[in-house]
Design a protein around this motif. Structure first.
Motif, PDB file in Angstrom:
ATOM      1  N   TYR A 123       4.174 -71.600 -88.104  1.00  0.00           N
ATOM      2  CA  TYR A 123       3.457 -71.373 -86.863  1.00  0.00           C
ATOM      3  C   TYR A 123       1.968 -70.619 -87.193  1.00  0.00           C
TER       4      TYR A 123
ATOM      5  N   VAL B 279       0.660 -72.434 -83.222  1.00  0.00           N
ATOM      6  CA  VAL B 279       0.865 -73.844 -83.292  1.00  0.00           C
ATOM      7  C   VAL B 279       1.411 -74.043 -84.667  1.00  0.00           C
TER       8      VAL B 279
ATOM      9  N   ARG C 141       2.132 -79.815 -82.212  1.00  0.00           N
ATOM     10  CA  ARG C 141       1.614 -79.688 -80.864  1.00  0.00           C
ATOM     11  C   ARG C 141       1.142 -80.837 -80.046  1.00  0.00           C
TER      12      ARG C 141
END
Length: 161
Positions: A48, A37, A107
Motif C-alpha cells: 500500500y 493505494v 483500486r
C-alpha cells in the motif's frame, strides 16, 4: 501517522496552487492525490503506497503520469555518518522496489485512468523523511548522505520536511 497526515495535507494544498508555484506537484496539470493505494509488483507482491499521485488531465497518447510518495518518521538525529547513509540507502531501495518502476494499481476507482488493466509506469518515487528533531544534527552528514543515496539508488528523490 501524524507526519503522514500532515504530508497528505501539504500535497493537497500544493495541488490547489498554480502549477508554477507548486513545490511537489509541478509536473502535473491536474494531480489526483490518493492515499493508501494497493499496488502489486512481482517480488514484493501487494503493498500500500502512502500516496499515489495520478494525472487526471488528458495525456494525449502518452502514459499517464504517476508518482509515489513514501513517508518515513524515523529518528536519524544521533546516527553516525555511515549508519545514516546505510539507513537512507536501505529505505530508498525499499521504496523504489515496492513503489517504483511499474505498478499494477489495484483500486477499482482508479482503473479507468489506465489502459492496461491498472498497470502504470511510475515516473518518480519520493522518499520523504520527517524533519525537526528527527533530522540529522550535522548538516554536512545530511547533505553527504542524501547525495550518496541518490547515487546509490537512481530514480529516487530524497526529501526532509
Amino acid at each position: 501517522m501524524a507526519f503522514e497526515r500532515d504530508m497528505v495535507k501539504r500535497l493537497r494544498e500544493d495541488a490547489l496552487k498554480p502549477r508554477t508555484e507548486r513545490r511537489f506537484l509541478g509536473d502535473f496539470d491536474r494531480p489526483r492525490i490518493e492515499t493508501q493505494v494497493g499496488v502489486r509488483k512481482p517480488g514484493p507482491g501487494l503493498r500500500y503506497a502512502d500516496v499515489l499521485v495520478i494525472e487526471e488531465g488528458e495525456v494525449g497518447g502518452h502514459p499517464r503520469r504517476v508518482e509515489t510518495f513514501s513517508f518515513k518518521s524515523r529518528d536519524l538525529s544521533g546516527l553516525k555518518y555511515e549508519d545514516l547513509k546505510a539507513q537512507m540507502i536501505e529505505d530508498a531501495r525499499e521504496a523504489l522496489r515496492k513503489y517504483g518502476e511499474r505498478l499494477d494499481i489495484r483500486r477499482d476507482s482508479l482503473q479507468p485512468f489506465f489502459r492496461e488493466g491498472g498497470a502504470a509506469p511510475v515516473q518518480r518515487v519520493r522518499l520523504v523523511y520527517e524533519g525537526g528533531d528527527l533530522k540529522p544534527m550535522r548538516v554536512d552528514f545530511l547533505k553527504r548522505a542524501v547525495g550518496e543515496t541518490k547515487r546509490a539508488v537512481p530514480g529516487l528523490e530524497v526529501l526532509f520536511q
